[in-house]
Design a protein around this motif. Structure first.
Motif, PDB file in Angstrom:
ATOM      1  N   GLN A   1      62.413  27.092  40.684  1.00  0.00           N
ATOM      2  CA  GLN A   1      61.239  26.304  40.341  1.00  0.00           C
ATOM      3  C   GLN A   1      59.998  27.079  40.756  1.00  0.00           C
ATOM      4  O   GLN A   1      59.892  27.583  41.862  1.00  0.00           O
ATOM      5  N   SER A   2      59.036  27.163  39.869  1.00  0.00           N
ATOM      6  CA  SER A   2      57.809  27.899  40.142  1.00  0.00           C
ATOM      7  C   SER A   2      56.842  27.044  40.950  1.00  0.00           C
ATOM      8  O   SER A   2      56.992  25.822  41.034  1.00  0.00           O
TER       9      SER A   2
ATOM     10  N   LYS B   1      53.839  26.411  40.108  1.00  0.00           N
ATOM     11  CA  LYS B   1      53.140  25.540  39.157  1.00  0.00           C
ATOM     12  C   LYS B   1      53.976  24.296  38.856  1.00  0.00           C
ATOM     13  O   LYS B   1      53.439  23.187  38.804  1.00  0.00           O
ATOM     14  N   ASP B   2      55.289  24.466  38.692  1.00  0.00           N
ATOM     15  CA  ASP B   2      56.170  23.311  38.446  1.00  0.00           C
ATOM     16  C   ASP B   2      56.150  22.354  39.635  1.00  0.00           C
ATOM     17  O   ASP B   2      56.089  21.135  39.469  1.00  0.00           O
TER      18      ASP B   2
ATOM     19  N   GLU C   1      54.718  18.468  39.817  1.00  0.00           N
ATOM     20  CA  GLU C   1      55.531  17.349  40.312  1.00  0.00           C
ATOM     21  C   GLU C   1      54.784  16.564  41.388  1.00  0.00           C
ATOM     22  O   GLU C   1      54.733  15.333  41.359  1.00  0.00           O
TER      23      GLU C   1
END
Length: 102
Positions: free
Chosen positions: A1-2, A4-5, A9
């Motif tokens: 998971q980056s 940004k992700d 969230e």
């Protein structure tokens, strides 16, 4: 998971209303995202490989609890807590100076 992700969230959860606008801006503009990610990297740089993952989670949970805790704390309690964290992550030695001079 980056990063940004993960930020998207957290932003979607809307749990940090004081920072909501800044998170939305970072998600919209690459420059703001880079700045926020750099700040995150600097803030988490003290978590070294020597610090166990469970201990890191404990420190993060404690910091979040402190942010959400509405009860007033004295300056002395604040300093004691920060010194404890500094000892745990290895910034300060385990023993007090007075103890080593005995």
């Amino acid at each position: 998971q980056s990063f940004k992700d993960a930020l998207a969230e957290v932003c979607h959860l809307n749990r940090f209303p004081l920072h909501q606008h800044r998170m939305e801006r970072a998600l919209e503009f690459d420059e703001a995202m880079e700045e926020m990610e750099e700040e995150f990297r600097i803030c988490t740089a003290a978590i070294t490989p020597e610090v166990k993952e469970d201990k890191a989670r404990e420190l993060i949970a404690g910091a979040v609890k402190e942010l959400l805790d509405d009860t007033p704390k004295s300056y002395e309690q604040y300093i004691i807590k920060k010194m404890h964290i500094a000892r745990v992550v290895g910034i300060l030695p385990d023993k007090r100076i007075e103890d080593s001079q005995e």
